[in-house]
Design an enzyme around this catalytic site. Structure first.
Site, PDB file in Angstrom:
ATOM      1  N   GLY A 102       0.828  -1.198   0.000  1.00 55.52           N
ATOM      2  CA  GLY A 102       0.000   0.000   0.000  1.00 55.52           C
ATOM      3  C   GLY A 102       0.860   1.243   0.000  1.00 55.52           C
ATOM      4  O   GLY A 102       2.092   1.173  -0.004  1.00 55.52           O
ATOM      5  N   GLY A 104       0.720   5.838   0.957  1.00 59.09           N
ATOM      6  CA  GLY A 104      -0.009   6.935   1.562  1.00 59.09           C
ATOM      7  C   GLY A 104       0.498   8.267   1.064  1.00 59.09           C
ATOM      8  O   GLY A 104       1.054   8.382  -0.041  1.00 59.09           O
ATOM      9  N   THR A 106       3.020  10.118   1.988  1.00 58.56           N
ATOM     10  CA  THR A 106       4.469  10.300   1.868  1.00 58.56           C
ATOM     11  C   THR A 106       5.207   9.042   1.436  1.00 58.56           C
ATOM     12  O   THR A 106       6.191   9.113   0.717  1.00 58.56           O
ATOM     13  CB  THR A 106       5.048  10.778   3.222  1.00 58.56           C
ATOM     14  N   LYS A 107       4.727   7.877   1.883  1.00 57.33           N
ATOM     15  CA  LYS A 107       5.521   6.661   1.756  1.00 57.33           C
ATOM     16  C   LYS A 107       4.780   5.575   0.986  1.00 57.33           C
ATOM     17  O   LYS A 107       3.563   5.599   0.875  1.00 57.33           O
ATOM     18  CB  LYS A 107       5.882   6.123   3.140  1.00 57.33           C
ATOM     19  N   LYS A 123       9.571   0.381   3.948  1.00 55.68           N
ATOM     20  CA  LYS A 123       9.007   1.706   3.717  1.00 55.68           C
ATOM     21  C   LYS A 123      10.035   2.568   3.005  1.00 55.68           C
ATOM     22  O   LYS A 123      11.196   2.616   3.391  1.00 55.68           O
ATOM     23  CB  LYS A 123       8.627   2.379   5.043  1.00 55.68           C
ATOM     24  N   ASP A 235      -1.917  11.991  13.194  1.00 55.49           N
ATOM     25  CA  ASP A 235      -2.791  11.333  12.214  1.00 55.49           C
ATOM     26  C   ASP A 235      -3.294  10.032  12.836  1.00 55.49           C
ATOM     27  O   ASP A 235      -2.864   8.948  12.478  1.00 55.49           O
ATOM     28  CB  ASP A 235      -2.035  11.084  10.914  1.00 55.49           C
TER      29      ASP A 235
END
Length: 456
Positions: A102, A104, A106-107, A123, A235
Protein backbone atom coordinates in the site's frame (compact mmCIF):
# COMPACT_ATOMS: atom_id res chain seq x y z
CA UNK A 1 -17.71 -14.10 -3.21
CA UNK A 2 -17.29 -13.47 -6.93
CA UNK A 3 -17.69 -9.74 -6.36
CA UNK A 4 -15.11 -9.85 -3.55
CA UNK A 5 -12.66 -11.73 -5.75
CA UNK A 6 -13.19 -9.30 -8.61
CA UNK A 7 -12.61 -6.36 -6.29
CA UNK A 8 -9.42 -7.93 -4.97
CA UNK A 9 -8.19 -8.53 -8.50
CA UNK A 10 -8.83 -4.89 -9.44
CA UNK A 11 -7.03 -3.72 -6.31
CA UNK A 12 -4.04 -5.99 -7.01
CA UNK A 13 -3.87 -4.65 -10.55
CA UNK A 14 -3.79 -1.09 -9.23
CA UNK A 15 -1.04 -2.03 -6.77
CA UNK A 16 1.03 -3.62 -9.50
CA UNK A 17 0.73 -0.52 -11.64
CA UNK A 18 1.57 1.71 -8.73
CA UNK A 19 4.65 -0.38 -7.94
CA UNK A 20 6.17 0.60 -11.26
CA UNK A 21 5.54 4.27 -10.64
CA UNK A 22 6.09 4.60 -6.92
CA UNK A 23 9.09 2.42 -6.10
CA UNK A 24 12.05 3.68 -8.14
CA UNK A 25 14.22 4.35 -5.09
CA UNK A 26 13.10 1.19 -3.30
CA UNK A 27 13.64 -1.04 -6.31
CA UNK A 28 17.06 0.46 -6.94
CA UNK A 29 18.12 -0.22 -3.36
CA UNK A 30 16.57 -3.67 -3.16
CA UNK A 31 17.89 -4.96 -6.46
CA UNK A 32 21.43 -3.58 -6.56
CA UNK A 33 24.02 -6.32 -6.55
CA UNK A 34 26.31 -4.59 -4.06
CA UNK A 35 25.81 -3.84 -0.38
CA UNK A 36 27.01 -1.29 2.09
CA UNK A 37 25.78 2.17 2.64
CA UNK A 38 27.50 3.55 -0.40
CA UNK A 39 26.05 1.23 -3.05
CA UNK A 40 27.85 -1.51 -5.04
CA UNK A 41 31.28 -2.61 -3.87
CA UNK A 42 34.18 -2.56 -6.29
CA UNK A 43 32.22 -0.52 -8.80
CA UNK A 44 33.73 2.76 -10.02
CA UNK A 45 31.32 5.54 -9.14
CA UNK A 46 31.25 8.79 -11.01
CA UNK A 47 30.79 11.83 -8.80
CA UNK A 48 27.21 13.03 -8.57
CA UNK A 49 26.35 16.16 -10.51
CA UNK A 50 26.35 19.35 -8.47
CA UNK A 51 22.89 20.00 -7.03
CA UNK A 52 20.85 22.78 -8.55
CA UNK A 53 20.08 25.78 -6.34
CA UNK A 54 16.89 25.16 -4.35
CA UNK A 55 14.08 27.72 -4.08
CA UNK A 56 14.24 29.67 -0.78
CA UNK A 57 10.91 28.27 0.45
CA UNK A 58 12.07 24.68 -0.07
CA UNK A 59 15.39 25.42 1.61
CA UNK A 60 13.49 26.71 4.66
CA UNK A 61 11.26 23.60 4.81
CA UNK A 62 14.32 21.36 4.57
CA UNK A 63 16.02 23.35 7.32
CA UNK A 64 13.02 22.92 9.62
CA UNK A 65 12.86 19.17 9.05
CA UNK A 66 16.61 18.83 9.63
CA UNK A 67 16.21 20.77 12.87
CA UNK A 68 13.34 18.53 14.04
CA UNK A 69 15.32 15.41 13.17
CA UNK A 70 18.42 16.57 15.05
CA UNK A 71 16.32 17.45 18.08
CA UNK A 72 14.86 13.93 18.11
CA UNK A 73 18.27 12.35 17.59
CA UNK A 74 19.57 14.23 20.61
CA UNK A 75 16.58 13.35 22.80
CA UNK A 76 16.00 10.21 24.83
CA UNK A 77 18.58 7.60 25.68
CA UNK A 78 19.36 4.04 24.69
CA UNK A 79 17.36 4.10 21.48
CA UNK A 80 20.24 3.65 19.11
CA UNK A 81 21.73 0.91 21.27
CA UNK A 82 18.41 -0.94 21.16
CA UNK A 83 18.35 -0.71 17.39
CA UNK A 84 22.00 -1.72 16.93
CA UNK A 85 22.75 -5.01 15.21
CA UNK A 86 19.65 -4.83 13.04
CA UNK A 87 19.23 -5.31 9.31
CA UNK A 88 21.14 -3.07 6.90
CA UNK A 89 21.77 -2.45 3.22
CA UNK A 90 23.47 -5.82 2.73
CA UNK A 91 20.33 -7.62 3.93
CA UNK A 92 18.15 -5.44 1.75
CA UNK A 93 20.21 -6.17 -1.36
CA UNK A 94 19.60 -9.92 -0.84
CA UNK A 95 15.86 -9.59 -0.24
CA UNK A 96 13.46 -11.03 -2.80
CA UNK A 97 9.76 -11.31 -3.61
CA UNK A 98 9.11 -7.58 -3.52
CA UNK A 99 5.37 -6.81 -3.57
CA UNK A 100 3.54 -3.58 -2.82
CA UNK A 101 1.24 -3.57 0.22
CA UNK A 102 0.00 0.00 0.00
CA UNK A 103 0.95 3.66 -0.01
CA UNK A 104 -0.01 6.94 1.56
CA UNK A 105 0.68 10.66 1.54
CA UNK A 106 4.47 10.30 1.87
CA UNK A 107 5.52 6.66 1.76
CA UNK A 108 5.03 3.42 -0.08
CA UNK A 109 5.09 0.09 1.78
CA UNK A 110 6.21 -3.22 0.29
CA UNK A 111 6.71 -6.75 1.53
CA UNK A 112 10.02 -8.52 1.00
CA UNK A 113 11.38 -11.96 1.88
CA UNK A 114 14.75 -12.00 3.66
CA UNK A 115 17.52 -14.28 2.47
CA UNK A 116 17.80 -15.89 5.91
CA UNK A 117 14.06 -16.51 6.19
CA UNK A 118 11.16 -14.44 7.34
CA UNK A 119 9.66 -11.32 5.81
CA UNK A 120 9.68 -7.60 6.55
CA UNK A 121 7.76 -4.52 5.57
CA UNK A 122 9.81 -1.99 3.60
CA UNK A 123 9.01 1.71 3.72
CA UNK A 124 10.44 4.20 1.27
CA UNK A 125 9.56 7.61 -0.12
CA UNK A 126 6.53 7.53 -2.42
CA UNK A 127 7.90 9.41 -5.43
CA UNK A 128 4.39 9.76 -6.88
CA UNK A 129 2.73 10.50 -3.53
CA UNK A 130 0.78 13.61 -2.69
CA UNK A 131 3.51 15.14 -0.53
CA UNK A 132 6.08 15.02 -3.34
CA UNK A 133 3.51 16.13 -5.94
CA UNK A 134 2.41 19.14 -3.90
CA UNK A 135 6.04 20.08 -3.28
CA UNK A 136 6.73 19.87 -7.03
CA UNK A 137 3.78 22.16 -7.72
CA UNK A 138 5.21 24.72 -5.30
CA UNK A 139 8.93 24.51 -6.08
CA UNK A 140 9.53 22.42 -9.25
CA UNK A 141 12.61 20.83 -7.67
CA UNK A 142 12.28 16.99 -7.91
CA UNK A 143 15.40 16.03 -5.97
CA UNK A 144 14.74 18.57 -3.23
CA UNK A 145 11.12 17.47 -2.89
CA UNK A 146 12.04 13.82 -2.53
CA UNK A 147 14.68 14.81 -0.01
CA UNK A 148 12.00 16.70 1.95
CA UNK A 149 9.87 13.54 2.07
CA UNK A 150 12.93 11.46 3.02
CA UNK A 151 13.42 13.58 6.13
CA UNK A 152 9.92 12.55 7.22
CA UNK A 153 10.85 8.87 6.86
CA UNK A 154 14.10 9.49 8.76
CA UNK A 155 12.07 11.09 11.53
CA UNK A 156 9.93 7.94 11.75
CA UNK A 157 13.03 5.74 11.91
CA UNK A 158 14.44 7.90 14.71
CA UNK A 159 11.19 7.72 16.68
CA UNK A 160 11.04 3.93 16.28
CA UNK A 161 14.61 3.66 17.57
CA UNK A 162 13.74 5.54 20.73
CA UNK A 163 10.17 4.41 21.41
CA UNK A 164 10.22 0.71 22.24
CA UNK A 165 6.87 -0.76 23.26
CA UNK A 166 4.81 -3.89 22.37
CA UNK A 167 2.19 -1.58 20.87
CA UNK A 168 4.66 0.02 18.42
CA UNK A 169 5.77 -1.85 15.32
CA UNK A 170 9.36 -3.01 15.66
CA UNK A 171 12.13 -1.46 13.57
CA UNK A 172 14.35 -4.26 12.24
CA UNK A 173 16.81 -1.98 10.46
CA UNK A 174 17.34 0.64 7.80
CA UNK A 175 19.32 1.29 4.66
CA UNK A 176 20.53 4.83 4.11
CA UNK A 177 22.30 5.39 0.80
CA UNK A 178 25.07 7.90 1.56
CA UNK A 179 26.40 7.96 -1.98
CA UNK A 180 25.93 11.70 -2.25
CA UNK A 181 22.75 11.51 -4.27
CA UNK A 182 20.71 14.60 -3.35
CA UNK A 183 17.53 12.48 -3.28
CA UNK A 184 18.76 10.80 -0.06
CA UNK A 185 17.44 7.27 -0.54
CA UNK A 186 16.15 5.76 2.70
CA UNK A 187 14.48 2.40 3.28
CA UNK A 188 13.15 1.34 6.68
CA UNK A 189 12.75 -2.38 7.43
CA UNK A 190 9.91 -3.04 9.85
CA UNK A 191 7.96 -5.81 11.51
CA UNK A 192 5.37 -7.13 9.06
CA UNK A 193 1.72 -6.91 10.07
CA UNK A 194 -1.70 -7.11 8.50
CA UNK A 195 -3.97 -4.05 8.08
CA UNK A 196 -6.51 -3.43 10.80
CA UNK A 197 -9.99 -4.24 9.48
CA UNK A 198 -12.64 -2.68 11.72
CA UNK A 199 -15.50 -4.57 10.04
CA UNK A 200 -13.80 -7.87 10.85
CA UNK A 201 -13.07 -6.75 14.40
CA UNK A 202 -16.76 -5.99 14.98
CA UNK A 203 -17.51 -9.63 14.16
CA UNK A 204 -15.01 -11.04 16.69
CA UNK A 205 -15.88 -12.07 20.28
CA UNK A 206 -16.04 -9.27 22.85
CA UNK A 207 -12.98 -10.57 24.69
CA UNK A 208 -10.83 -10.08 21.59
CA UNK A 209 -12.20 -6.56 21.03
CA UNK A 210 -11.53 -5.69 24.67
CA UNK A 211 -7.94 -6.90 24.18
CA UNK A 212 -7.54 -4.47 21.26
CA UNK A 213 -8.81 -1.54 23.35
CA UNK A 214 -6.71 -2.50 26.38
CA UNK A 215 -3.53 -2.76 24.31
CA UNK A 216 -4.31 0.64 22.79
CA UNK A 217 -4.72 2.16 26.28
CA UNK A 218 -1.38 0.67 27.35
CA UNK A 219 0.25 2.18 24.26
CA UNK A 220 -1.23 5.62 24.98
CA UNK A 221 -0.06 5.37 28.61
CA UNK A 222 3.47 4.72 27.34
CA UNK A 223 3.29 7.61 24.85
CA UNK A 224 2.13 9.97 27.61
CA UNK A 225 5.19 9.06 29.72
CA UNK A 226 7.73 8.20 27.01
CA UNK A 227 11.49 8.92 27.17
CA UNK A 228 10.85 11.75 24.68
CA UNK A 229 8.07 13.30 26.77
CA UNK A 230 4.39 13.22 25.87
CA UNK A 231 3.96 11.99 22.27
CA UNK A 232 0.84 12.72 20.21
CA UNK A 233 -0.24 10.79 17.11
CA UNK A 234 -1.37 13.65 14.89
CA UNK A 235 -2.79 11.33 12.21
CA UNK A 236 -4.71 9.02 14.55
CA UNK A 237 -6.74 6.69 12.32
CA UNK A 238 -7.38 2.91 12.35
CA UNK A 239 -5.41 2.71 9.09
CA UNK A 240 -2.27 3.69 11.03
CA UNK A 241 -2.43 0.40 12.96
CA UNK A 242 -1.69 -3.21 12.05
CA UNK A 243 -2.19 -6.60 13.68
CA UNK A 244 0.90 -8.70 14.46
CA UNK A 245 0.21 -12.18 15.88
CA UNK A 246 -3.15 -10.99 17.18
CA UNK A 247 -1.74 -7.85 18.80
CA UNK A 248 -2.50 -4.24 17.86
CA UNK A 249 0.49 -2.09 16.88
CA UNK A 250 0.83 1.43 15.55
CA UNK A 251 2.86 1.32 12.36
CA UNK A 252 2.92 4.92 11.15
CA UNK A 253 4.89 7.36 13.32
CA UNK A 254 6.00 10.03 10.85
CA UNK A 255 3.20 12.37 11.96
CA UNK A 256 3.90 11.86 15.68
CA UNK A 257 5.02 14.92 17.65
CA UNK A 258 6.76 15.42 20.97
CA UNK A 259 5.91 19.13 21.12
CA UNK A 260 2.97 20.41 23.14
CA UNK A 261 1.09 23.50 22.05
CA UNK A 262 2.53 26.78 23.36
CA UNK A 263 0.17 29.26 24.99
CA UNK A 264 -0.05 32.57 26.82
CA UNK A 265 -3.49 32.10 28.37
CA UNK A 266 -6.17 29.42 28.77
CA UNK A 267 -8.02 30.64 25.69
CA UNK A 268 -5.07 29.47 23.57
CA UNK A 269 -5.64 25.88 24.69
CA UNK A 270 -8.95 24.79 23.18
CA UNK A 271 -8.79 21.20 21.90
CA UNK A 272 -11.08 21.01 18.87
CA UNK A 273 -12.64 17.92 17.28
CA UNK A 274 -15.35 17.80 14.58
CA UNK A 275 -18.17 17.32 17.11
CA UNK A 276 -16.66 18.52 20.41
CA UNK A 277 -14.32 21.11 21.89
CA UNK A 278 -12.52 20.94 25.22
CA UNK A 279 -11.04 23.91 27.11
CA UNK A 280 -7.63 23.17 28.64
CA UNK A 281 -5.34 25.07 30.99
CA UNK A 282 -2.22 27.02 30.05
CA UNK A 283 0.58 25.96 32.38
CA UNK A 284 3.10 28.23 34.10
CA UNK A 285 5.73 27.24 31.52
CA UNK A 286 3.51 28.31 28.63
CA UNK A 287 2.30 24.90 27.44
CA UNK A 288 -1.25 23.57 27.11
CA UNK A 289 -1.45 21.05 29.95
CA UNK A 290 -1.90 17.46 28.79
CA UNK A 291 -3.00 18.38 25.29
CA UNK A 292 -1.06 15.55 23.61
CA UNK A 293 -2.36 12.92 26.04
CA UNK A 294 -5.96 14.14 25.77
CA UNK A 295 -5.87 14.31 21.97
CA UNK A 296 -4.70 10.69 21.80
CA UNK A 297 -7.31 9.57 24.33
CA UNK A 298 -10.29 11.20 22.65
CA UNK A 299 -9.23 9.78 19.28
CA UNK A 300 -9.03 6.33 20.88
CA UNK A 301 -12.57 6.87 22.20
CA UNK A 302 -14.08 7.97 18.89
CA UNK A 303 -12.28 5.51 16.59
CA UNK A 304 -11.99 2.41 18.83
CA UNK A 305 -13.83 2.41 22.17
CA UNK A 306 -17.19 3.52 20.77
CA UNK A 307 -17.31 0.62 18.30
CA UNK A 308 -15.43 -2.17 20.04
CA UNK A 309 -16.20 -1.94 23.76
CA UNK A 310 -19.97 -2.15 24.35
CA UNK A 311 -21.33 -4.65 21.81
CA UNK A 312 -22.04 -8.18 23.16
CA UNK A 313 -20.14 -7.46 26.40
CA UNK A 314 -21.11 -9.55 29.45
CA UNK A 315 -24.18 -7.79 30.93
CA UNK A 316 -22.63 -7.40 34.39
CA UNK A 317 -19.65 -5.54 32.90
CA UNK A 318 -21.66 -3.10 30.80
CA UNK A 319 -22.04 -0.45 33.55
CA UNK A 320 -18.24 -0.34 33.95
CA UNK A 321 -17.75 -0.07 30.19
CA UNK A 322 -20.37 2.65 30.00
CA UNK A 323 -18.44 4.62 32.63
CA UNK A 324 -15.27 4.30 30.55
CA UNK A 325 -17.04 5.48 27.42
CA UNK A 326 -18.65 8.45 29.14
CA UNK A 327 -15.48 9.51 30.96
CA UNK A 328 -13.19 9.28 27.92
CA UNK A 329 -15.82 10.82 25.63
CA UNK A 330 -15.98 13.85 27.94
CA UNK A 331 -12.24 13.74 28.73
CA UNK A 332 -13.00 13.51 32.44
CA UNK A 333 -10.46 10.68 32.60
CA UNK A 334 -6.81 11.07 31.75
CA UNK A 335 -4.80 8.12 30.50
CA UNK A 336 -3.82 7.05 34.04
CA UNK A 337 -7.47 6.82 35.16
CA UNK A 338 -8.46 5.13 31.90
CA UNK A 339 -5.82 2.43 32.31
CA UNK A 340 -6.98 1.78 35.91
CA UNK A 341 -10.58 1.46 34.73
CA UNK A 342 -9.61 -1.04 32.02
CA UNK A 343 -7.54 -3.07 34.47
CA UNK A 344 -10.52 -3.20 36.85
CA UNK A 345 -12.73 -4.61 34.09
CA UNK A 346 -10.02 -7.14 33.20
CA UNK A 347 -9.76 -8.24 36.84
CA UNK A 348 -13.52 -8.68 37.16
CA UNK A 349 -13.62 -10.66 33.92
CA UNK A 350 -10.66 -12.97 34.63
CA UNK A 351 -11.63 -13.63 38.24
CA UNK A 352 -15.29 -14.33 37.51
CA UNK A 353 -16.40 -11.78 40.15
CA UNK A 354 -18.87 -10.36 37.63
CA UNK A 355 -20.81 -13.67 37.89
CA UNK A 356 -21.78 -13.24 41.55
CA UNK A 357 -25.45 -13.48 42.60
CA UNK A 358 -26.37 -15.75 39.69
CA UNK A 359 -28.64 -18.79 40.16
CA UNK A 360 -26.77 -22.12 40.12
CA UNK A 361 -27.77 -23.96 36.96
CA UNK A 362 -25.14 -26.70 36.65
CA UNK A 363 -27.29 -28.94 38.88
CA UNK A 364 -29.63 -29.28 35.90
CA UNK A 365 -26.89 -31.09 33.93
CA UNK A 366 -25.43 -34.59 33.99
CA UNK A 367 -21.64 -34.70 33.72
CA UNK A 368 -19.98 -37.54 31.83
CA UNK A 369 -16.24 -37.69 32.51
CA UNK A 370 -13.96 -39.28 29.95
CA UNK A 371 -16.06 -38.32 26.91
CA UNK A 372 -16.35 -35.50 24.42
CA UNK A 373 -18.67 -34.79 21.52
CA UNK A 374 -17.68 -35.53 17.95
CA UNK A 375 -16.41 -32.62 15.89
CA UNK A 376 -18.49 -31.23 13.07
CA UNK A 377 -20.91 -28.50 12.17
CA UNK A 378 -23.63 -27.68 14.67
CA UNK A 379 -25.80 -24.69 15.43
CA UNK A 380 -24.06 -21.34 15.26
CA UNK A 381 -24.07 -18.45 17.72
CA UNK A 382 -22.62 -14.96 17.65
CA UNK A 383 -19.91 -14.02 18.25
CA UNK A 384 -18.29 -17.46 18.17
CA UNK A 385 -14.60 -18.38 18.07
CA UNK A 386 -15.51 -20.94 15.38
CA UNK A 387 -17.55 -20.40 12.24
CA UNK A 388 -18.59 -24.08 12.30
CA UNK A 389 -20.52 -23.95 15.55
CA UNK A 390 -20.91 -22.20 18.90
CA UNK A 391 -17.55 -21.81 20.70
CA UNK A 392 -17.50 -19.22 23.48
CA UNK A 393 -15.21 -18.06 26.28
CA UNK A 394 -16.42 -18.97 29.80
CA UNK A 395 -15.08 -18.59 33.31
CA UNK A 396 -16.38 -21.96 34.50
CA UNK A 397 -18.77 -24.80 33.79
CA UNK A 398 -21.40 -22.88 35.80
CA UNK A 399 -21.23 -19.93 33.38
CA UNK A 400 -21.35 -22.36 30.44
CA UNK A 401 -24.53 -23.87 31.90
CA UNK A 402 -26.11 -20.41 32.07
CA UNK A 403 -25.20 -19.77 28.43
CA UNK A 404 -26.58 -23.16 27.35
CA UNK A 405 -29.84 -22.42 29.19
CA UNK A 406 -30.17 -19.12 27.34
CA UNK A 407 -29.90 -20.77 23.91
CA UNK A 408 -32.97 -22.80 22.83
CA UNK A 409 -30.90 -25.10 20.58
CA UNK A 410 -28.37 -26.03 23.26
CA UNK A 411 -28.64 -29.50 24.79
CA UNK A 412 -25.05 -30.11 25.88
CA UNK A 413 -21.63 -28.49 26.17
CA UNK A 414 -18.01 -29.39 26.75
CA UNK A 415 -15.24 -27.33 28.35
CA UNK A 416 -12.36 -27.62 25.88
CA UNK A 417 -8.61 -27.51 26.52
CA UNK A 418 -8.31 -24.28 24.51
CA UNK A 419 -7.62 -21.05 26.37
CA UNK A 420 -8.06 -17.40 25.40
CA UNK A 421 -5.52 -14.64 26.06
CA UNK A 422 -7.03 -14.13 29.54
CA UNK A 423 -6.58 -17.82 30.41
CA UNK A 424 -10.31 -18.55 30.24
CA UNK A 425 -11.35 -21.87 28.66
CA UNK A 426 -13.48 -22.12 25.53
CA UNK A 427 -16.75 -24.03 25.79
CA UNK A 428 -18.31 -25.78 22.80
CA UNK A 429 -22.13 -25.86 22.77
CA UNK A 430 -24.15 -28.52 20.92
CA UNK A 431 -27.72 -29.28 19.98
CA UNK A 432 -27.26 -33.07 20.15
CA UNK A 433 -26.54 -34.79 23.46
CA UNK A 434 -25.37 -38.01 21.81
CA UNK A 435 -22.48 -38.81 19.42
CA UNK A 436 -19.95 -39.14 22.25
CA UNK A 437 -16.42 -40.49 21.89
CA UNK A 438 -13.92 -41.43 24.64
CA UNK A 439 -11.51 -38.70 25.80
CA UNK A 440 -9.78 -39.11 29.17
CA UNK A 441 -9.24 -35.35 29.56
CA UNK A 442 -12.78 -34.21 28.73
CA UNK A 443 -16.14 -33.82 30.48
CA UNK A 444 -19.47 -33.52 28.67
CA UNK A 445 -22.38 -31.75 30.36
CA UNK A 446 -25.85 -32.80 29.15
CA UNK A 447 -29.17 -31.30 30.14
CA UNK A 448 -31.12 -33.73 32.32
CA UNK A 449 -34.21 -33.03 30.25
CA UNK A 450 -32.32 -33.94 27.09
CA UNK A 451 -30.74 -37.06 28.54
CA UNK A 452 -34.02 -38.63 29.64
CA UNK A 453 -35.04 -41.16 27.03
CA UNK A 454 -31.73 -40.81 25.12
CA UNK A 455 -29.28 -43.68 24.85
CA UNK A 456 -25.90 -42.45 26.18
Amino acid sequence: MAAVAAGRARRDARLSAAALLALPALALLALTAGGGEGGGEGQPRSPPPPPLPLPPGLREELRQRRRDLRRLEAAGSGGEAAAAGGLGCDDLSLASGLSVLGWGFTKVVARAALAGGGAVALKSVHGAGREVRQCLQRYRAPAGCRRLAAYKLLKEVTLLQRLRHPGIVQLHGQCYDRSGDPEMRVTAMLELGTPLEMIQLLQTPWEERFKICLSLVKLLFYLAHSPLGSVVLLDFQPRQFVMVDGNLKVTDMDDASTEELSCKEDNDCTLDFPTKSFPLKCSAVGKCEGINEKKNLFNAYRYFFTYLLPHSAPPALRPFLSDILNATGDLRYGINETLKAFEKVLHLYKSGLYLQKRPLLLKDYISLKGFRTTEGEDYKCWPSYSHLGCLLSVHSAEEAAAICNSQPQCQSFIITQQRTWTGRPLASFHSRPTDLIPDANAVVYIKRSASSGERL
